[in-house]
Design an enzyme around this catalytic site. Structure first.
Site, PDB file in Angstrom:
ATOM      1  N   GLY A  13       6.757   9.753  -6.496  1.00  0.00           N
ATOM      2  CA  GLY A  13       6.138   9.282  -5.250  1.00  0.00           C
ATOM      3  C   GLY A  13       6.587   9.947  -3.965  1.00  0.00           C
ATOM      4  O   GLY A  13       6.237   9.475  -2.895  1.00  0.00           O
ATOM      5  N   ILE A  20       9.191   6.750   1.303  1.00  0.00           N
ATOM      6  CA  ILE A  20      10.242   5.824   0.857  1.00  0.00           C
ATOM      7  C   ILE A  20      10.963   6.435  -0.354  1.00  0.00           C
ATOM      8  O   ILE A  20      12.192   6.336  -0.473  1.00  0.00           O
ATOM      9  CB  ILE A  20       9.634   4.450   0.521  1.00  0.00           C
ATOM     10  CG1 ILE A  20       9.094   3.802   1.809  1.00  0.00           C
ATOM     11  CG2 ILE A  20      10.661   3.558  -0.153  1.00  0.00           C
ATOM     12  CD1 ILE A  20       8.337   2.498   1.590  1.00  0.00           C
ATOM     13  N   ASP A  64      -0.304  13.123 -12.178  1.00  0.00           N
ATOM     14  CA  ASP A  64      -1.220  12.122 -11.643  1.00  0.00           C
ATOM     15  C   ASP A  64      -1.071  10.924 -12.569  1.00  0.00           C
ATOM     16  O   ASP A  64      -1.365  11.025 -13.774  1.00  0.00           O
ATOM     17  CB  ASP A  64      -2.654  12.679 -11.676  1.00  0.00           C
ATOM     18  CG  ASP A  64      -3.654  11.687 -11.109  1.00  0.00           C
ATOM     19  OD1 ASP A  64      -3.414  10.459 -11.208  1.00  0.00           O
ATOM     20  OD2 ASP A  64      -4.676  12.132 -10.584  1.00  0.00           O
ATOM     21  N   VAL A  65      -0.627   9.799 -12.038  1.00  0.00           N
ATOM     22  CA  VAL A  65      -0.315   8.657 -12.906  1.00  0.00           C
ATOM     23  C   VAL A  65      -1.558   8.010 -13.517  1.00  0.00           C
ATOM     24  O   VAL A  65      -1.431   7.087 -14.323  1.00  0.00           O
ATOM     25  CB  VAL A  65       0.547   7.591 -12.186  1.00  0.00           C
ATOM     26  CG1 VAL A  65       1.902   8.145 -11.799  1.00  0.00           C
ATOM     27  CG2 VAL A  65      -0.196   7.010 -10.984  1.00  0.00           C
ATOM     28  N   ALA A  95      -5.241   3.323  -2.615  1.00  0.00           N
ATOM     29  CA  ALA A  95      -6.539   2.633  -2.554  1.00  0.00           C
ATOM     30  C   ALA A  95      -7.422   3.436  -1.626  1.00  0.00           C
ATOM     31  O   ALA A  95      -6.930   4.157  -0.754  1.00  0.00           O
ATOM     32  CB  ALA A  95      -6.376   1.207  -2.025  1.00  0.00           C
ATOM     33  N   TYR A 155      -4.909  -5.338   4.442  1.00  0.00           N
ATOM     34  CA  TYR A 155      -4.173  -4.881   3.255  1.00  0.00           C
ATOM     35  C   TYR A 155      -5.033  -5.073   1.997  1.00  0.00           C
ATOM     36  O   TYR A 155      -4.940  -4.337   1.030  1.00  0.00           O
ATOM     37  CB  TYR A 155      -2.831  -5.615   3.156  1.00  0.00           C
ATOM     38  CG  TYR A 155      -1.793  -4.884   2.335  1.00  0.00           C
ATOM     39  CD1 TYR A 155      -1.355  -3.613   2.703  1.00  0.00           C
ATOM     40  CD2 TYR A 155      -1.258  -5.458   1.189  1.00  0.00           C
ATOM     41  CE1 TYR A 155      -0.399  -2.940   1.948  1.00  0.00           C
ATOM     42  CE2 TYR A 155      -0.298  -4.794   0.433  1.00  0.00           C
ATOM     43  CZ  TYR A 155       0.126  -3.545   0.815  1.00  0.00           C
ATOM     44  OH  TYR A 155       1.072  -2.882   0.062  1.00  0.00           O
ATOM     45  N   LYS A 162      -0.488  -5.292  -5.430  1.00  0.00           N
ATOM     46  CA  LYS A 162       0.958  -5.562  -5.359  1.00  0.00           C
ATOM     47  C   LYS A 162       1.306  -6.875  -6.083  1.00  0.00           C
ATOM     48  O   LYS A 162       2.385  -7.001  -6.671  1.00  0.00           O
ATOM     49  CB  LYS A 162       1.433  -5.617  -3.907  1.00  0.00           C
ATOM     50  CG  LYS A 162       1.384  -4.272  -3.175  1.00  0.00           C
ATOM     51  CD  LYS A 162       2.210  -3.197  -3.837  1.00  0.00           C
ATOM     52  CE  LYS A 162       2.348  -1.951  -2.961  1.00  0.00           C
ATOM     53  NZ  LYS A 162       2.896  -0.803  -3.709  1.00  0.00           N
ATOM     54  N   ILE A 191       6.904   0.569   7.111  1.00  0.00           N
ATOM     55  CA  ILE A 191       7.557   1.845   7.444  1.00  0.00           C
ATOM     56  C   ILE A 191       6.447   2.873   7.673  1.00  0.00           C
ATOM     57  O   ILE A 191       5.497   2.935   6.893  1.00  0.00           O
ATOM     58  CB  ILE A 191       8.461   2.317   6.276  1.00  0.00           C
ATOM     59  CG1 ILE A 191       9.545   1.268   5.975  1.00  0.00           C
ATOM     60  CG2 ILE A 191       9.096   3.671   6.594  1.00  0.00           C
ATOM     61  CD1 ILE A 191      10.400   1.588   4.758  1.00  0.00           C
ATOM     62  N   LEU A 194       2.827   8.276   5.075  1.00  0.00           N
ATOM     63  CA  LEU A 194       1.461   8.745   4.847  1.00  0.00           C
ATOM     64  C   LEU A 194       0.603   7.599   4.298  1.00  0.00           C
ATOM     65  O   LEU A 194      -0.514   7.347   4.776  1.00  0.00           O
ATOM     66  CB  LEU A 194       1.517   9.891   3.829  1.00  0.00           C
ATOM     67  CG  LEU A 194       0.338  10.839   3.749  1.00  0.00           C
ATOM     68  CD1 LEU A 194       0.143  11.534   5.096  1.00  0.00           C
ATOM     69  CD2 LEU A 194       0.601  11.868   2.646  1.00  0.00           C
TER      70      LEU A 194
HETATM   71  P1  NAD Z   1       3.894   7.869   0.752  1.00  0.00           P
HETATM   72  O1  NAD Z   1       2.514   8.257   1.161  1.00  0.00           O
HETATM   73  O2  NAD Z   1       5.005   8.692   1.250  1.00  0.00           O
HETATM   74  O3  NAD Z   1       3.986   7.765  -0.826  1.00  0.00           O
HETATM   75  C1  NAD Z   1       2.903   7.357  -1.642  1.00  0.00           C
HETATM   76  C2  NAD Z   1       2.918   8.258  -2.843  1.00  0.00           C
HETATM   77  O4  NAD Z   1       1.947   7.832  -3.802  1.00  0.00           O
HETATM   78  C3  NAD Z   1       2.563   9.717  -2.490  1.00  0.00           C
HETATM   79  O5  NAD Z   1       3.602  10.569  -2.897  1.00  0.00           O
HETATM   80  C4  NAD Z   1       1.317   9.973  -3.304  1.00  0.00           C
HETATM   81  O6  NAD Z   1       1.202  11.295  -3.753  1.00  0.00           O
HETATM   82  C5  NAD Z   1       1.544   9.002  -4.469  1.00  0.00           C
HETATM   83  N1  NAD Z   1       0.332   8.826  -5.262  1.00  0.00           N
HETATM   84  C6  NAD Z   1      -0.868   8.331  -4.863  1.00  0.00           C
HETATM   85  N2  NAD Z   1      -1.740   8.395  -5.888  1.00  0.00           N
HETATM   86  C7  NAD Z   1      -1.065   8.929  -6.961  1.00  0.00           C
HETATM   87  C8  NAD Z   1      -1.432   9.259  -8.287  1.00  0.00           C
HETATM   88  N3  NAD Z   1      -2.647   9.047  -8.767  1.00  0.00           N
HETATM   89  N4  NAD Z   1      -0.476   9.819  -9.096  1.00  0.00           N
HETATM   90  C9  NAD Z   1       0.772  10.034  -8.641  1.00  0.00           C
HETATM   91  N5  NAD Z   1       1.184   9.731  -7.378  1.00  0.00           N
HETATM   92  C10 NAD Z   1       0.260   9.196  -6.565  1.00  0.00           C
HETATM   93  O7  NAD Z   1       4.033   6.346   1.227  1.00  0.00           O
HETATM   94  P2  NAD Z   1       5.186   5.255   1.015  1.00  0.00           P
HETATM   95  O8  NAD Z   1       4.943   4.253   2.080  1.00  0.00           O
HETATM   96  O9  NAD Z   1       6.515   5.886   0.882  1.00  0.00           O
HETATM   97  O10 NAD Z   1       4.768   4.580  -0.360  1.00  0.00           O
HETATM   98  C11 NAD Z   1       5.654   4.408  -1.466  1.00  0.00           C
HETATM   99  C12 NAD Z   1       5.508   3.008  -2.032  1.00  0.00           C
HETATM  100  O11 NAD Z   1       6.055   2.072  -1.103  1.00  0.00           O
HETATM  101  C13 NAD Z   1       4.068   2.553  -2.291  1.00  0.00           C
HETATM  102  O12 NAD Z   1       4.036   1.778  -3.464  1.00  0.00           O
HETATM  103  C14 NAD Z   1       3.793   1.666  -1.093  1.00  0.00           C
HETATM  104  O13 NAD Z   1       2.769   0.719  -1.345  1.00  0.00           O
HETATM  105  C15 NAD Z   1       5.144   1.003  -0.950  1.00  0.00           C
HETATM  106  N6  NAD Z   1       5.408   0.306   0.312  1.00  0.00           N
HETATM  107  C16 NAD Z   1       5.217   0.953   1.495  1.00  0.00           C
HETATM  108  C17 NAD Z   1       5.467   0.281   2.680  1.00  0.00           C
HETATM  109  C18 NAD Z   1       5.247   0.957   4.015  1.00  0.00           C
HETATM  110  O14 NAD Z   1       5.148   0.260   5.020  1.00  0.00           O
HETATM  111  N7  NAD Z   1       5.204   2.281   4.069  1.00  0.00           N
HETATM  112  C19 NAD Z   1       5.924  -1.049   2.655  1.00  0.00           C
HETATM  113  C20 NAD Z   1       6.123  -1.670   1.424  1.00  0.00           C
HETATM  114  C21 NAD Z   1       5.852  -0.987   0.258  1.00  0.00           C
END
Ligand code: NAD
Length: 259
Positions: A13, A20, A64-65, A95, A155, A162, A191, A194
């Site tokens: 990720g 994160i 790609d998951v 999404a 959301y 989630k 946070i 992207l």
């Molecule tokens: P980010 O955009 O940095 O990371 C999201 C990642 O998901 C990216 O690396 C993207 O390439 C990957 N991804 C999407 N589709 C994919 C697929 N088909 N195969 C493989 N990878 C795929 O954003 P982030 O905020 O660091 O998100 C990381 C996690 O934290 C997510 O689950 C997000 O929902 C969760 N989260 C984020 C926040 C926030 O406010 N940013 C808060 C709580 C939870």
């Protein structure tokens, strides 16, 4: 002596240095873990490999998951150079933009299935394919958000995804627990990343957060990284199936009052 000396971690990720997953990677590495990365193909050369190299990590594999075949290939590559996997980090979600604004009632069947597949089912798929490498003491970690349990404007389908993810954590924890493998989620406060930029009105939500969260501060990837160290290490050896809030206490407040 680091809390994770001698352990290895595979982190799914990382999109860029705001991710994160990147905060978690640096925190695990700072405690002595060897870290490897998997991310979508299009990000590998431009973003992920340079970050990995900056901390001396050489394992960088595309995945790609949504593809079981690609998931299997990543763990097969890991097994070529590692006997086991101590820490598996799932920090990804997706999404369609149109499903992260307006009425939830408008969510299409395809948009719902896509969000649930990438954001929730993928944890099950990763855990299953990783299983032969996991051993007693291994820890699986995923990322959730408060929208799983309360309605957060825009959301929408990601809140449902989630909720499914947090339930999957509990079911996986029961399946894998007898083998000494733990599964937990961190529910992080907002946070700027992207993924977050795809949620309509995120800036508004982020802006007010520090005024109402009990600890009166925004959450950083470093905050999440430190809690990830706890969940990945023996400090949490009797903790599984849990969702740990790393949100400055935001979730405990019923009626927010700003200063
Ligand atoms: P980010 O955009 O940095 O990371 C999201 C990642 O998901 C990216 O690396 C993207 O390439 C990957 N991804 C999407 N589709 C994919 C697929 N088909 N195969 C493989 N990878 C795929 O954003 P982030 O905020 O660091 O998100 C990381 C996690 O934290 C997510 O689950 C997000 O929902 C969760 N989260 C984020 C926040 C926030 O406010 N940013 C808060 C709580 C939870």
């Amino acid at each position: 002596m680091g809390l994770l000396d001698g352990r290895n971690a595979l982190i799914f990720g990382v999109a860029n240095d705001h991710s994160i997953a990147w905060g978690i990677a640096r925190a695990l590495q700072a405690e002595g873990a060897e870290v490897g990365f998997s991310s979508v193909e299009s990000l590998i050369e431009r973003r992920v490999r340079p970050l990995a190299e900056s901390i001396g990590s050489t394992f960088v594999e595309p995945c790609d998951v949504q593809s079981d075949e690609q998931i299997r290939a990543v763990f097969a590559r890991w097994a070529e150079t590692h006997d086991s996997l101590d820490i598996l980090v799932h920090a990804l979600a997706f999404a369609r933009r149109e499903d992260l604004e307006g009425g939830f009632v408008e969510t299409s069947r395809e948009g719902f299935a896509l969000a649930l597949d990438v954001s929730a089912y993928s944890l099950v798929a990763l855990a299953r394919e990783a299983r032969p490498l996991l051993r007693r003491g291994s820890s699986i970690l995923t990322l959730s958000y408060y929208g799983a349990e309360k309605v957060v404007a825009n959301y929408n389908v990601m809140g449902v995804a989630k909720a499914a993810l947090e339930a999957s954590v509990r079911y996986l924890a029961v399946d894998l627990g007898p083998d000494g493998i733990r599964v937990n989620a961190i529910s992080a406060g907002p946070i700027r990343t992207l993924a977050a930029s795809g949620i309509a009105g995120f800036k508004r939500m982020y802006g007010g957060f520090a005024e109402v969260a009990p600890l009166r501060a925004n959450i950083t990837p470093e905050d999440v990284g430190r809690s990830a160290v706890y969940l990945a290490s023996d400090l949490s050896n009797a903790v599984t199936g849990e969702t740990l809030y790393v949100d400055g206490g935001f979730n405990i407040v019923g009626v927010p009052t700003a200063d």
